[in-house]
Design a protein around this motif. Structure first.
Motif, short mmCIF file in Angstrom:
data_model
loop_
_atom_site.label_atom_id
_atom_site.label_comp_id
_atom_site.label_asym_id
_atom_site.label_seq_id
_atom_site.Cartn_x
_atom_site.Cartn_y
_atom_site.Cartn_z
N SER A 118 70.73 57.74 107.72
CA SER A 118 70.05 57.21 106.51
C SER A 118 69.25 55.93 106.82
CB SER A 118 71.10 57.01 105.42
OG SER A 118 70.50 56.88 104.17
N PRO A 163 64.44 60.03 105.37
CA PRO A 163 65.77 60.66 105.31
C PRO A 163 66.08 61.14 103.89
CG PRO A 163 65.86 58.45 106.29
CD PRO A 163 64.54 58.59 105.62
N SER A 171 69.76 62.45 108.98
CA SER A 171 69.30 62.23 107.61
C SER A 171 70.37 61.56 106.76
CB SER A 171 68.90 63.57 106.99
OG SER A 171 68.57 63.42 105.63
#
Lengths: 235, 235
Positions: free
Chosen positions: B122, B158, B8
């Protein structure tokens, strides 16, 4: 002569839909009995009919009738014949895709430039700028272009949100995102906080509402503009 | 056999870059001396060189060397010859545009599918899904397509953020935005909170980290998946 209200949001926390703007709107749409509503930004939850009913309920308070653009056979004709036009919020990618699909992006721009009173909120405000590139929305649909109405010579970021200094979240702040935009684009961006709006009369652009707005320009430090500021020279 | 970590975030609040993942990464990149870094998502503030130096500093802690893809004449060759690949965060629209512009979207997908260990954080994780349509990023560049690597058969969000119930802000919550996506798309979306990651080994996809993740599917109620959940059947 352009006659446009570009609002950050349709609703303030704890308020009713459009309530905070209604006194201003009864002047803005003074000579209109009927407002043409463009519900295209709404992507789910409620239908175009339901969205239009909600808008009609708000405008009834200032004695205006509302018709949805989906009720017309010919969307271009509906725009050209409208006494006043309102584009509501939702998803900007969807709105822009629908305007292109229905071949009314240019017609809408031309009509508003000629003087038909226009109101935009949120996504309906985003499209008043040069491109949709400073929207907060998810790209749920791939539009044929990011170009929008260009009714003003800069871009907007509606629902502008200041960084929460208490936050432990590592996602980008709104300011960081707009800085990313300026790494590749020279277009100024105005962060319009909820409760702020722009009044466009001809070439004059004035910031209204109780709050200041945040102006971002390429290679310049962001600045706060007080309500009442004249943005006519910004480009 | 695919061997992928999809995280994430690259950094947790109060931590250093990649720190929380390093123990896992020293296993993930066990047989790699050098990691190929793709810095394309970074849009401003720091150059590709500076971004690569920052990544090199982190990987030095687990005795890995890092080379940026911009250091190679032939980006496609760099990917095909890489021992391991890391794509960092930034702006997903920019990253996707650059991957298409450099004609390496398909080559990157094929290489990772064949087994080169891959790490995404990300934006670098966003592209592991089917499309970029559930990114949080601003559309600062118009990419030739929203399609991404398709290393997993669903999409990611994310930096997933739960709605702040105290907030008076009227912009859409993350959950509302993902629901808008599902008004037009059937692809499942996994909201990955900061500190969570997916481990992909062949066709097996497992949720890792301390937190649960939030799964959104069209016409279904969102559900929380505990860490350790097997997502291999999700599509």
């Amino acid at each position: 002569m352009k006659n446009i209200i570009i609002a950050s949001t349709s609703i303030l926390h704890g308020g009713d839909y459009l309530d905070y703007l209604l006194p201003r709107l009864s002047l803005h749409f003074l000579n209109c009995k009927t407002i043409l509503f463009i519900p295209y930004a709404r992507s789910g939850g409620i239908s175009h009919e339901e969205y239009t009913s909600k808008v009609a309920l708000a405008f009834a308070k200032i004695n205006k009738t509302v018709k949805g653009i989906h009720e017309f056979e010919d969307a271009a004709e509906a725009i050209q014949n409208a006494e006043g036009i309102f584009t509501g919020g939702g998803n900007t990618f969807l709105l822009v895709s629908q305007l292109y699909k229905n071949k009314i992006m240019t017609i809408l721009a031309d009509t508003v430039k000629k003087g038909t009173p226009y109101l935009g909120t949120s996504a309906g405000s985003n499209i008043c700028g040069l491109t949709l590139q400073t929207t907060n929305d998810m790209p749920i649909i791939y539009p044929p272009s990011f170009q929008t109405l260009g009714l003003i010579p800069f871009n907007l970021n509606p629902h502008y949100l200041d960084a929460d200094k208490q936050s432990t979240h590592m996602g980008e702040t709104r300011e960081t995102r707009i800085k990313e935009f300026h790494a590749f684009n020279t277009i100024p961006v105005l962060g319009l906080r909820e409760g702020s709006w722009l009044e466009v009369l001809g070439e004059k652009i004035i910031l209204r509402g109780n709050l200041s707005a945040r102006l971002f320009r390429q290679n310049k430090i962001a600045e706060e503009l007080e309500s009442g500021s004249d943005l006519s020279a910004l480009k």
